[in-house]
Motif scaffolding. Structure first.
Motif: not given
Length: 564
Positions: A167, A170-171, A174, A506, A528-529, A532-533, A535-536
């Motif tokens: 985690l 990945e963070t 970003t 991923n 983190v959320n 993550s959003a 990159t969506q």
């Protein structure tokens, strides 16, 4: 420790050659594709032999040689006119508490050449370069019982470390991508909303918060650092790098937390668990001139046009008592029937000596002719490396073993003359605080451990307590080995193309099936959320371009031939 880049070469080597042009990015991309493909190849070998039971399990030495040979074959397949292109990080398979450096040769005995067991945590670490432009990669997997479907996920402390390191990696990817679109940086990360920049301090705080959420600690030698042409951290501690830029974790960071858990008296003394009074100097610490910016600090900004390597290692924290998580060099030491032998070396190009032995002179000549400033193994200078899938594989392997045995006769002289520097096999150990507080007075500068060099400014692992590297060595006998999970990714930040993730991701490498009882809490969960959003959805967020694997239909037949 002298800087190995003269001022007159600075503009050429550190500036002009590091402009992220289209040609340079192409070389980075191909290096990334090679590392991605090689990782997929090694995972497939492990799955076939350990999980699917198609044949007898490969030993660590066989997997390392097959991976290195496969990677070198891919490297040779493109950029024919580029002279310097090779393996930048030999394939290592670091098991459980081993952190870096485990890559046995075929000639090593059974106690050195391991096979894996069910429940082992194995980190696959590798890297390559094209014309000095480097892509490094590490990925942690779990050895599950054989069969198509594991009975359940991995549980316990090992899974906590895997989730935390994955985690965090990945963070940070970003976060680095946000440096190209600063308006996307979450406001909760910024102390000054008008100064929208990704700094080293932000990176450290995010990683530390994620580690704390999963009851883990960041293992020393973890880093998020800028890499440049021929400068990817392969010789850290051997030479000092001018204008170093990166966040580095060491025992010094843990010392601050340990002191918080101690009881202080008004006279600056610590009351240990055994009620002994131990005086420390509150003003002691690092105060070193940094004229060439070779000493790591968090006072830097991520900028477009740079390339970064993210190397995050996590270990679970002992809940029962406070202590220090540090690294022990296993040079020739025995660990539960396992004999550690150095197999990876670096050529110190600043050293020149007249050698006496013929084997030494031949080995040095081959290394200078075929190897660069990156780490190498003795098998690399064999004329049968890389393996030719169209030839007699058994005969080639026998030739490599014979060559390695001959090279070993000249190796010691090259090491003794400091022409070669061996890369240590490091193991993570937990040392209780009560044992640290019993250590007598420091030996001062004479306590630096020259056998295990570190980055400048980090020679003293515990400066406030006055514990030197040599004093810390005496505490390893009280230590307990601790599993470590590690993820490494390389990211290029281009103004024209955007964020290019050279390794990991991923899409190709999902994490192993694990379960943890912890989860992100508080502000770090929100950060983190939000990241993550981003990159969506590429339209309103951030696009991270990941390197794919290469077509290997005509490459990598060595494993099948070896099995036959």
């Amino acid at each position: 420790m002298a800087l190995q880049i003269s001022p007159k070469d600075t503009d050429l080597l550190l500036k002009q050659k590091n402009v992220l042009s289209a040609d340079v990015l192409d070389k980075y991309r191909y290096a990334g594709e090679v590392t991605q493909t090689c990782l997929q190849y090694i995972i497939s070998l492990i799955n076939d032999s350990y999980h699917l039971g198609k044949h007898e399990p490969y030993s660590a030495a066989e997997l390392c040689l097959l991976g290195d040979s496969f990677m070198q074959t891919l490297i040779n397949g493109k950029f024919k006119k580029v002279i310097e292109k090779s393996i930048a990080q030999p394939v290592t398979l670091d098991v459980n508490d081993l952190v870096v450096g485990y890559s046995p040769e075929l000639t090593d005995d059974e106690k050195t050449n391991l096979t894996f067991k069910v429940g082992d945590i194995v980190t696959i670490n590798l890297g390559c370069h094209i014309d000095g432009y480097t892509s490094n990669l590490a990925h942690t997997i779990v050895i599950f019982p054989s069969g198509l479907t594991p009975p359940g996920p991995l549980l316990g402390e090992s899974s906590d470390a895997i989730v935390a390191s994955y985690l965090a990696n990945e963070t940070i990817v970003t976060l680095l991508a946000c440096a190209l679109k600063t308006e996307k940086i979450p406001n909760s990360l910024l102390n000054d909303k008008s100064n929208r920049q990704i700094t080293g301090s932000i990176i450290r705080n995010v990683v530390n918060a994620i580690a704390e959420s999963f009851n883990c600690t960041v293992v020393p030698t973890s880093k998020v650092r800028r890499i440049r042409r021929f400068l990817a951290g392969q010789a850290e501690g051997v030479v000092a790098e001018r204008d170093f830029k990166g966040v580095v974790w060491s025992e010094i960071d843990q010392e601050k937390e340990l002191l918080k858990r101690c009881n202080f008296t008004e006279d600056g003394e610590i009351i240990s668990n055994s009620n002994e009074l131990i005086t420390i100097d509150q003003n002691k610490g690092r105060s070193i001139d940094n004229p060439d910016k070779a000493i790591p600090t968090d006072d830097f900004v991520i900028l477009p046009g740079e390339v970064y390597m993210i190397d995050i290692k996590m270990a679970p924290i002992n809940k029962d008592e406070p202590g220090l998580y540090t690294l022990e060099s296993l040079d020739g030491k025995t660990k539960e029937g396992f004999n550690a032998k150095h197999s990876i070396f670096i050529r110190d190009v600043s050293m020149s000596e007249q050698l006496k032995l013929r084997n030494s002179r031949r080995l040095l000549s081959l290394v200078d002719k075929h190897q660069s400033v990156y780490p190498f193994k003795l098998s690399y200078v064999s004329e049968n490396f890389p393996l030719n899938s169209k030839g007699n594989l058994i005969e080639q392997l026998n030739h490599i073993e014979k060559d390695v045995n001959i090279f070993k006769f000249g190796l010691n002289e090259c090491i003794n003359k400091q022409l070669f520097v061996s890369k240590a096999i490091l193991s993570c150990k937990f040392i209780p605080l009560k044992e640290i507080l019993k250590v007598p007075t420091s030996t001062g500068i004479n306590g630096y451990d020259a056998a295990n060099p570190t980055l400048p400014g980090m020679e003293l692992p515990l400066p406030k307590l006055g514990i030197t590297s040599l004093k810390l060595k005496t505490l390893f006998k009280y230590g307990k080995r601790t599993v470590v999970s590690r993820y490494v990714s390389t990211v290029a930040l281009s103004n024209e193309v955007g964020c290019v993730r050279l390794s990991g991701g991923n899409k190709l490498f999902t994490p192993s099936w694990v379960h943890t009882n912890y989860q992100l809490q508080g502000s770090i969960a929100e950060i983190v959320n939000e990241l993550s959003a981003l990159t969506q959805d590429e339209r309103f967020g951030i696009k991270i371009d990941e390197c794919n694997v290469l077509d290997i239909s005509n490459v990598g037949e060595e494993a099948n031939d070896m099995e036959e």
